[in-house]
Design a protein around this motif. Structure first.
Motif, PDB file in Angstrom:
ATOM      1  N   LEU A 188       1.053  -0.968  -0.173  1.00  0.00           N
ATOM      2  CA  LEU A 188      -0.318   0.190   0.017  1.00  0.00           C
ATOM      3  C   LEU A 188       0.936   1.315  -0.079  1.00  0.00           C
ATOM      4  O   LEU A 188       0.768   2.560  -0.527  1.00  0.00           O
ATOM      5  CB  LEU A 188      -1.039   0.067   1.196  1.00  0.00           C
ATOM      6  CG  LEU A 188      -1.589  -0.334   1.219  1.00  0.00           C
ATOM      7  CD1 LEU A 188      -2.662  -0.693   2.746  1.00  0.00           C
ATOM      8  CD2 LEU A 188      -3.345  -1.305   0.286  1.00  0.00           C
ATOM      9  N   LEU A 189       1.844   1.411   0.941  1.00  0.00           N
ATOM     10  CA  LEU A 189       3.061   2.750   0.972  1.00  0.00           C
ATOM     11  C   LEU A 189       3.584   2.534  -0.486  1.00  0.00           C
ATOM     12  O   LEU A 189       3.319   3.509  -0.999  1.00  0.00           O
ATOM     13  CB  LEU A 189       3.320   2.596   1.784  1.00  0.00           C
ATOM     14  CG  LEU A 189       2.667   2.447   3.324  1.00  0.00           C
ATOM     15  CD1 LEU A 189       4.197   2.016   4.285  1.00  0.00           C
ATOM     16  CD2 LEU A 189       2.429   3.726   3.828  1.00  0.00           C
ATOM     17  N   ALA A 190       3.889   1.499  -1.040  1.00  0.00           N
ATOM     18  CA  ALA A 190       4.453   1.238  -2.572  1.00  0.00           C
ATOM     19  C   ALA A 190       3.657   2.239  -3.554  1.00  0.00           C
ATOM     20  O   ALA A 190       4.157   3.096  -4.203  1.00  0.00           O
ATOM     21  CB  ALA A 190       4.826   0.246  -2.526  1.00  0.00           C
ATOM     22  N   THR A 191       2.352   2.084  -3.367  1.00  0.00           N
ATOM     23  CA  THR A 191       1.390   2.977  -4.476  1.00  0.00           C
ATOM     24  C   THR A 191       1.712   4.461  -4.363  1.00  0.00           C
ATOM     25  O   THR A 191       1.206   5.383  -5.575  1.00  0.00           O
ATOM     26  CB  THR A 191      -0.180   2.608  -3.859  1.00  0.00           C
ATOM     27  OG1 THR A 191      -0.553   3.219  -2.777  1.00  0.00           O
ATOM     28  CG2 THR A 191      -0.099   1.318  -3.686  1.00  0.00           C
ATOM     29  N   ARG A 192       2.190   5.203  -2.913  1.00  0.00           N
ATOM     30  CA  ARG A 192       2.203   6.296  -3.328  1.00  0.00           C
ATOM     31  C   ARG A 192       3.105   6.732  -4.256  1.00  0.00           C
ATOM     32  O   ARG A 192       3.330   8.029  -4.691  1.00  0.00           O
ATOM     33  CB  ARG A 192       2.296   6.904  -1.989  1.00  0.00           C
ATOM     34  CG  ARG A 192       1.603   7.222  -0.957  1.00  0.00           C
ATOM     35  CD  ARG A 192       2.401   6.822   0.898  1.00  0.00           C
ATOM     36  NE  ARG A 192       2.555   8.210   0.970  1.00  0.00           N
ATOM     37  CZ  ARG A 192       3.754   8.234   0.796  1.00  0.00           C
ATOM     38  NH1 ARG A 192       4.632   8.449   0.409  1.00  0.00           N
ATOM     39  NH2 ARG A 192       3.639  10.626   1.006  1.00  0.00           N
ATOM     40  N   GLU A 193       4.120   5.952  -4.040  1.00  0.00           N
ATOM     41  CA  GLU A 193       5.436   5.911  -5.575  1.00  0.00           C
ATOM     42  C   GLU A 193       4.997   5.799  -6.511  1.00  0.00           C
ATOM     43  O   GLU A 193       5.760   6.297  -7.729  1.00  0.00           O
ATOM     44  CB  GLU A 193       6.288   5.442  -4.830  1.00  0.00           C
ATOM     45  CG  GLU A 193       7.345   5.765  -3.292  1.00  0.00           C
ATOM     46  CD  GLU A 193       6.835   6.878  -3.388  1.00  0.00           C
ATOM     47  OE1 GLU A 193       7.556   7.607  -3.853  1.00  0.00           O
ATOM     48  OE2 GLU A 193       7.100   7.613  -1.815  1.00  0.00           O
ATOM     49  N   HIS A 194       4.532   5.410  -7.170  1.00  0.00           N
ATOM     50  CA  HIS A 194       3.959   4.782  -8.685  1.00  0.00           C
ATOM     51  C   HIS A 194       2.010   5.121  -8.751  1.00  0.00           C
ATOM     52  O   HIS A 194       1.177   5.280  -7.994  1.00  0.00           O
ATOM     53  CB  HIS A 194       4.172   3.669  -8.542  1.00  0.00           C
ATOM     54  CG  HIS A 194       5.605   2.424  -8.222  1.00  0.00           C
ATOM     55  ND1 HIS A 194       6.554   3.091  -9.000  1.00  0.00           N
ATOM     56  CD2 HIS A 194       5.282   2.612  -7.254  1.00  0.00           C
ATOM     57  CE1 HIS A 194       7.680   3.140  -8.371  1.00  0.00           C
ATOM     58  NE2 HIS A 194       6.913   1.950  -7.113  1.00  0.00           N
ATOM     59  N   HIS A 195       1.560   5.357 -10.299  1.00  0.00           N
ATOM     60  CA  HIS A 195       1.103   5.752 -10.870  1.00  0.00           C
ATOM     61  C   HIS A 195      -0.197   4.193 -10.957  1.00  0.00           C
ATOM     62  O   HIS A 195       1.100   3.322 -11.313  1.00  0.00           O
ATOM     63  CB  HIS A 195       0.981   6.579 -11.925  1.00  0.00           C
ATOM     64  CG  HIS A 195       0.941   7.677 -11.599  1.00  0.00           C
ATOM     65  ND1 HIS A 195       0.756   8.930 -11.142  1.00  0.00           N
ATOM     66  CD2 HIS A 195       2.439   7.939 -11.925  1.00  0.00           C
ATOM     67  CE1 HIS A 195       1.482  10.254 -11.831  1.00  0.00           C
ATOM     68  NE2 HIS A 195       3.153  10.176 -11.995  1.00  0.00           N
ATOM     69  N   GLU A 196      -1.768   4.419 -11.007  1.00  0.00           N
ATOM     70  CA  GLU A 196      -1.876   2.788 -11.034  1.00  0.00           C
ATOM     71  C   GLU A 196      -1.754   2.477 -11.932  1.00  0.00           C
ATOM     72  O   GLU A 196      -1.658   1.406 -12.267  1.00  0.00           O
ATOM     73  CB  GLU A 196      -3.614   3.905 -11.277  1.00  0.00           C
ATOM     74  CG  GLU A 196      -4.495   4.237  -9.698  1.00  0.00           C
ATOM     75  CD  GLU A 196      -3.920   6.226 -10.225  1.00  0.00           C
ATOM     76  OE1 GLU A 196      -5.180   6.738  -9.402  1.00  0.00           O
ATOM     77  OE2 GLU A 196      -2.952   6.551 -10.387  1.00  0.00           O
ATOM     78  N   GLY A 197      -1.270   3.053 -13.122  1.00  0.00           N
ATOM     79  CA  GLY A 197      -0.611   2.562 -14.511  1.00  0.00           C
ATOM     80  C   GLY A 197       0.550   1.539 -14.521  1.00  0.00           C
ATOM     81  O   GLY A 197       0.303   1.364 -15.495  1.00  0.00           O
ATOM     82  N   ASP A 198       0.775   1.600 -13.511  1.00  0.00           N
ATOM     83  CA  ASP A 198       2.490   1.327 -13.667  1.00  0.00           C
ATOM     84  C   ASP A 198       2.418  -0.204 -12.913  1.00  0.00           C
ATOM     85  O   ASP A 198       1.643  -1.062 -13.087  1.00  0.00           O
ATOM     86  CB  ASP A 198       3.221   1.934 -12.215  1.00  0.00           C
ATOM     87  CG  ASP A 198       3.375   3.643 -12.617  1.00  0.00           C
ATOM     88  OD1 ASP A 198       3.271   4.002 -14.177  1.00  0.00           O
ATOM     89  OD2 ASP A 198       3.736   3.612 -11.611  1.00  0.00           O
TER      90      ASP A 198
END
Length: 330
Positions: A320-330
């Motif tokens: 979940l925390l990693a989602t802050r560093e990447h866009h949804e489509g990554d």
């Protein structure tokens, strides 16, 4: 011709009278102690629709509110014409303290926070199992926003007649997120049961059937639905503003929000997300300052190794925390 010299005083000077009043300004504002209590149902182009007792009242922001925003779910104080009659207009003079605020940014590099809903208890994250395909990173981002806002998340999987739900449910099982799967031909009683006596905001990307589901939950308040291309995400997105709708027999509230293509998390701090993991949060006491919770010195590894929490929970937190560093489509 009048000459001005060293003995000139103010009586000798001709001055144009000021158009401004001479009454001194005051910082005191009226208290509006007789204002009625209302709940904001929708906000559209500066017009605020409020439920005041059993009437729907149209209002606008009072000047004393300044730049303070008014959003769906707000509890407000309203004065003026509260009859609800056509072409009448009241004023919102006060926004009461909010118990929760759901925010997002347009993108991860956007510093401007947008408040979506106030005073909700629960966030229903709606995603289709097929047509369009699920976007787990989008779900993760919505979960982060829910935890940051202090809302209990609920995962609602639509179109279960087109694809099985087990794989996606298994991905979120370690988080303990409540989940329900529905198909397009069955009653929505299972969803209604999870919404009872709560204010639930519905979010989801375009085309997942969110508004269709809301229409089934609140059949007497149909919202328009449109076709959205499952591949491109383009089409007719007919939910353009958030709208609060009462469940039948006053059993709770549903807030339908516009479909989103992205859910920025620039405003979220990792420490606030960890607070939603009570089995892991005490272990952060030994973490270095500004720990990302996914680095060699993170104390959570030792905390889990000592048996204080399930390793799957730590894996989920880090995802979940990693989602802050990447866009949804990554």
């Amino acid at each position: 011709m009048r000459r001005y010299g060293k003995h000139t005083d103010e009586d000798d000077i001709r001055a144009r009278p000021s158009r401004r009043g001479t009454r001194p300004r005051t910082r005191l504002r009226p208290r509006h102690e007789d204002a009625a209590e209302g709940m904001v149902l929708t906000v559209d182009r500066g017009r605020i629709t409020c439920l005041v007792e059993d009437r729907t009242v149209t209002a606008m922001k009072a000047r004393e509110l300044g730049r303070k925003g008014v959003v769906v779910g707000d509890r407000v104080a309203v004065v003026g014409d509260l009859s609800g009659a056509k072409d009448t207009l009241a004023r919102v003079v006060r926004v009461e303290e909010r118990s929760s605020v759901l925010r997002r940014t347009a993108d991860d590099d956007d510093p401007y926070e947008r408040v979506i809903v106030a005073n909700a208890d629960q966030l229903a994250i709606v995603t289709a199992l097929a047509d369009p395909e699920p976007r787990p990173r989008m779900i993760d981002r919505c979960l982060v926003a829910a935890y940051d806002a202090g809302l209990e998340p609920l995962l609602v999987l639509t179109k279960s007649d087109l694809a099985p739900a087990e794989a996606l449910l298994g991905r979120y099982a370690p988080l303990g997120v409540r989940a329900v799967a529905v198909n397009r031909d069955e009653p929505v009683d299972a969803v209604t049961e999870l919404l009872t006596d709560r204010v639930t905001a519905f979010v989801g990307h375009s085309g997942v059937g969110k508004t269709t589901l809301v229409n089934a939950l609140v059949p007497d308040r149909q919202r328009a639905t449109g076709l959205v291309n499952a591949v491109t995400g383009r089409g007719r997105h007919t939910t353009t503003s958030a709208l609060a709708l009462p469940l039948p027999e006053g059993a709770g509230w549903v807030i339908d929000t516009p479909g989103v293509r992205s859910f920025g998390l620039n405003h979220v701090e990792p420490g606030r997300v960890v607070l939603a993991f009570p089995d892991l949060e005490p272990g952060t006491a030994g973490c270095p300052r500004a720990c990302s919770h996914d680095e060699p010195d993170c104390a959570l590894d030792e905390w889990v190794a000592a048996g204080h929490a399930d390793p799957a929970r730590l894996d989920s937190l880090r995802r979940l925390l990693a989602t802050r560093e990447h866009h949804e489509g990554d």
